[in-house]
Design a protein around this motif. Structure first.
Motif, PDB file in Angstrom:
ATOM      1  N   GLY A 185      73.618  11.742  61.485  1.00 22.19           N
ATOM      2  CA  GLY A 185      72.099  11.115  61.904  1.00 22.19           C
ATOM      3  C   GLY A 185      72.570  11.044  63.028  1.00 22.19           C
ATOM      4  N   VAL A 186      72.195  12.030  63.449  1.00 24.01           N
ATOM      5  CA  VAL A 186      72.134  11.937  65.761  1.00 24.01           C
ATOM      6  C   VAL A 186      71.183  13.097  65.452  1.00 24.01           C
ATOM      7  N   GLY A 187      71.075  13.750  64.493  1.00 29.84           N
ATOM      8  CA  GLY A 187      70.114  14.735  64.951  1.00 29.84           C
ATOM      9  C   GLY A 187      70.653  16.429  64.558  1.00 29.84           C
ATOM     10  N   LYS A 188      71.435  16.609  64.529  1.00 30.83           N
ATOM     11  CA  LYS A 188      72.029  17.615  64.406  1.00 30.83           C
ATOM     12  C   LYS A 188      71.163  18.902  63.525  1.00 30.83           C
ATOM     13  N   THR A 189      70.758  18.879  62.487  1.00 30.98           N
ATOM     14  CA  THR A 189      69.713  19.382  61.716  1.00 30.98           C
ATOM     15  C   THR A 189      68.517  19.008  61.989  1.00 30.98           C
ATOM     16  N   THR A 190      67.569  17.983  62.557  1.00 29.96           N
ATOM     17  CA  THR A 190      66.503  18.383  62.865  1.00 29.96           C
ATOM     18  C   THR A 190      66.864  19.555  64.183  1.00 29.96           C
ATOM     19  N   THR A 191      67.736  19.628  65.057  1.00 24.05           N
ATOM     20  CA  THR A 191      67.827  20.502  65.729  1.00 24.05           C
ATOM     21  C   THR A 191      68.346  21.991  65.382  1.00 24.05           C
ATOM     22  N   ILE A 228      65.630  15.839  73.683  1.00 20.75           N
ATOM     23  CA  ILE A 228      64.044  15.432  72.770  1.00 20.75           C
ATOM     24  C   ILE A 228      64.085  14.395  71.585  1.00 20.75           C
ATOM     25  N   ARG A 229      63.321  14.185  72.283  1.00 19.38           N
ATOM     26  CA  ARG A 229      61.908  12.473  72.427  1.00 19.38           C
ATOM     27  C   ARG A 229      62.221  11.796  71.122  1.00 19.38           C
ATOM     28  N   ARG A 230      62.241  10.731  70.735  1.00 18.17           N
ATOM     29  CA  ARG A 230      62.038  10.826  69.507  1.00 18.17           C
ATOM     30  C   ARG A 230      60.627  10.983  69.315  1.00 18.17           C
ATOM     31  N   ASN A 231      60.244  10.786  67.998  1.00 19.82           N
ATOM     32  CA  ASN A 231      58.972  11.664  67.333  1.00 19.82           C
ATOM     33  C   ASN A 231      58.847  11.834  66.283  1.00 19.82           C
ATOM     34  N   VAL A 232      57.741  10.506  65.873  1.00 17.81           N
ATOM     35  CA  VAL A 232      57.903  10.552  64.318  1.00 17.81           C
ATOM     36  C   VAL A 232      57.575  11.647  62.994  1.00 17.81           C
TER      37      VAL A 232
HETATM   38  N1  LIG Z   1      64.025  13.451  67.747  1.00 15.30           N
HETATM   39  C1  LIG Z   1      63.881  12.852  66.609  1.00 15.30           C
HETATM   40  N2  LIG Z   1      62.305  11.600  66.414  1.00 15.30           N
HETATM   41  C2  LIG Z   1      62.052  11.034  65.550  1.00 15.30           C
HETATM   42  N3  LIG Z   1      62.948  11.082  64.394  1.00 15.30           N
HETATM   43  C3  LIG Z   1      63.934  12.393  63.838  1.00 15.30           C
HETATM   44  C4  LIG Z   1      65.051  13.053  65.335  1.00 15.30           C
HETATM   45  N4  LIG Z   1      65.466  13.902  65.247  1.00 15.30           N
HETATM   46  C5  LIG Z   1      65.395  13.930  63.851  1.00 15.30           C
HETATM   47  N5  LIG Z   1      65.534  12.431  63.406  1.00 15.30           N
HETATM   48  C6  LIG Z   1      65.624  12.036  62.128  1.00 15.30           C
HETATM   49  O1  LIG Z   1      66.759  11.104  62.513  1.00 15.30           O
HETATM   50  C7  LIG Z   1      67.716  11.835  60.903  1.00 15.30           C
HETATM   51  C8  LIG Z   1      68.389  12.213  61.644  1.00 15.30           C
HETATM   52  O2  LIG Z   1      68.549  12.988  61.887  1.00 15.30           O
HETATM   53  P1  LIG Z   1      69.060  14.766  61.674  1.00 15.30           P
HETATM   54  O3  LIG Z   1      69.254  14.486  59.992  1.00 15.30           O
HETATM   55  O4  LIG Z   1      68.730  16.161  62.198  1.00 15.30           O
HETATM   56  O5  LIG Z   1      70.732  14.031  61.675  1.00 15.30           O
HETATM   57  P2  LIG Z   1      71.936  14.340  61.321  1.00 15.30           P
HETATM   58  O6  LIG Z   1      73.042  14.635  62.334  1.00 15.30           O
HETATM   59  O7  LIG Z   1      72.041  16.212  61.327  1.00 15.30           O
HETATM   60  O8  LIG Z   1      72.012  13.703  60.348  1.00 15.30           O
HETATM   61  P3  LIG Z   1      73.983  13.893  59.373  1.00 15.30           P
HETATM   62  O9  LIG Z   1      74.935  13.876  59.981  1.00 15.30           O
HETATM   63  O10 LIG Z   1      73.706  13.251  57.853  1.00 15.30           O
HETATM   64  O11 LIG Z   1      73.542  15.668  58.755  1.00 15.30           O
HETATM   65  C9  LIG Z   1      66.486  12.134  59.587  1.00 15.30           C
HETATM   66  O12 LIG Z   1      65.435  11.640  58.903  1.00 15.30           O
HETATM   67  C10 LIG Z   1      65.075  13.332  61.031  1.00 15.30           C
HETATM   68  O13 LIG Z   1      64.209  13.761  60.038  1.00 15.30           O
END
Ligand SMILES: Nc1ncnc2c1ncn2[C@@H]1O[C@H](COP(=O)(O)OP(=O)(O)OP(=O)(O)O)[C@@H](O)[C@H]1O
Ligand SMILES: [Mg+2]
Length: 289
Positions: A12-18, A225-229
Motif C-alpha cells: 500500500g505505498v503507491g506502487k500500482t498507482t505509480t 506524488i501528493r495525496r490526492n483523492v
Molecule cells: N497519491 C495518492 N493519493 C491518494 N491515494 C493514493 C495515492 N497513491 C495511492 N493511493 C491509494 O492508496 C492505496 C494503495 O495504493 P497502491 O495500490 O498504489 O499501493 P501498492 O503499493 O501498489 O499496494 P500493494 O502493496 O497492495 O500492491 C490505493 O487505494 C490507492 O488508490
C-alpha cells in the motif's frame, strides 16, 4: 529500451498507482510502453480495465508467460495508442509453488523480455508486495528499480532486506541492476513527519555515494506524488488519472515525474565484487530504522 521495476515489499505505498500513471504519462508523450503486471492481485490490470482491447491470446495472462512459455507480446492488451498491458490474474499466485525446483526459474521473465526484442521504449513492472519469485524475476529482467515510499514512521523499515535482495541479484544474476530513485508517494508537504522522513532518506542515500552498490547513485526524486483523492478514485473507473481527472494534482504530479525521469540519464551500473558483496551483507545485517 529502459526497463524498470516499481518495487517495495511493503504493501500500500503507491506502487500500482505509480506503475499505471507513470506508464500512462510516458505513453502520452509518444513513448512506446509495456506495463507488466506482476502482482496476483492484478490491481494494475484492473486499474486500466476499461481501456484494454483484446490480446492475441484471449484468456492468457502473466501466469501463462511464466508457466507455459507463452510469448509476452501475445498476452499484451492495447490500452492506448502507445501503451500496452501484460495483465496479471490471481492464478499468478501459484507460480511460486509450480516453479519450485525449476532450474533458472528467476530468469524466465528476462528470457520472455529478450524474445520480445526492442519493441518498446519502456517496460514498467508493477511488483507484488513481497520479495518472492515474481519480484526476483522482475529484478533479474530490469536495469532500474524505482522505490515508492510513503513518508511515515518506519518508512525505511525493511529497506535493508530490499537492498540485500538487490545486491544478491546484482552479484549473481544481473550486474546491470541499480536503484534509480526513491519516490515519495501520498505526500503531505505540511507535516513535520514528511519532512523528517525526507531528510532521513536523503542522508541515507548520500551515505552510500560512490560505494559501488546498486543503490549508490540512487536519488530522491524531486517530484513528490501528493495525496490526492482523484488518484484513489481513478481505478474504479478503469482508467488512468489522465483520462479520469486530467486537471487534478495527481495528473500534474505523474506528468512531472515522467518529465523528471526522462531528463535523467540512466545511472551507470555498479561493479560489484564478491568482496564488496560480503562487506555489504555485514553492514546490512543491522535493520534500518
Ligand atoms: N497519491 C495518492 N493519493 C491518494 N491515494 C493514493 C495515492 N497513491 C495511492 N493511493 C491509494 O492508496 C492505496 C494503495 O495504493 P497502491 O495500490 O498504489 O499501493 P501498492 O503499493 O501498489 O499496494 P500493494 O502493496 O497492495 O500492491 C490505493 O487505494 C490507492 O488508490
Ligand atoms: Mg500494488
Amino acid at each position: 529500451m529502459r526497463t524498470l521495476a516499481i518495487l517495495n515489499q511493503k504493501g500500500g505505498v503507491g506502487k500500482t498507482t505509480t506503475a499505471v500513471n507513470f506508464s500512462a504519462a510516458l505513453a502520452r508523450r509518444g513513448h512506446r510502453v509495456c506495463l507488466v503486471d506482476l502482482d496476483p492481485q492484478a490491481h494494475a490490470s484492473l486499474h486500466l480495465a476499461q481501456k484494454l482491447t483484446p490480446s492475441a491470446r484471449p484468456g492468457c495472462h502473466m501466469y501463462h508467460v511464466f508457466v507455459e512459455q507463452v510469448p509476452l507480446v501475445e498476452i499484451c492488451h492495447q490500452a492506448d495508442e502507445h501503451l500496452q498491458v501484460a495483465p496479471a490474474h490471481i492464478d499468478l499466485a501459484a507460480v511460486e509453488v509450480e516453479l519450485a525446483g525449476t532450474a533458472g526459474r528467476e530468469l524466465l521473465l528476462r528470457r520472455r523480455l529478450e524474445e520480445a526484442g526492442k519493441r518498446w521504449d519502456f517496460v514498467v513492472m508493477d511488483c507484488p508486495p513481497s520479495l518472492g519469485i515474481l519480484t526476483l524475476n522482475a529484478l533479474c529482467a530490469v536495469e532500474e528499480v524505482v522505490l515508492p515510499l510513503q513518508p511515515h514512521f518506519l518508512a525505511l523499515h525493511g529497506l535493508s532486506k530490499l537492498l540485500e535482495t538487490l545486491e544478491v541479484v546484482a552479484t549473481r544474476s544481473n550486474p546491470r541492476l541499480r536503484l534509480s530513485g526513491v519516490l515519495l508517494c501520498m505526500y503531505e508537504s505540511n507535516t513535520r513527519l514528511a519532512q523528517e522522513v525526507e531528510r532521513d532518506i536523503d542522508q541515507f542515500l548520500q551515505s552510500w555515494r560512490g560505494q559501488n552498490r546498486p543503490w549508490s547513485e540512487a536519488k530522491l526524486f524531486r517530484t513528490r506524488i501528493r495525496r490526492n483523492v482523484r488518484l484513489a478514485e481513478a481505478p474504479s473507473f478503469g482508467t488512468s488519472i489522465f483520462d479520469y481527472a486530467p486537471k487534478s494534482p495527481g495528473a500534474a504530479d505523474y506528468e512531472a515525474l515522467a518529465q523528471e525521469f526522462l531528463e535523467s540519464a540512466p545511472p551507470l551500473p555498479p561493479e560489484i565484487t564478491e568482496e564488496a558483496f560480503a562487506q555489504t551483507m555485514q553492514q546490512l545485517s543491522q535493520p534500518v530504522q
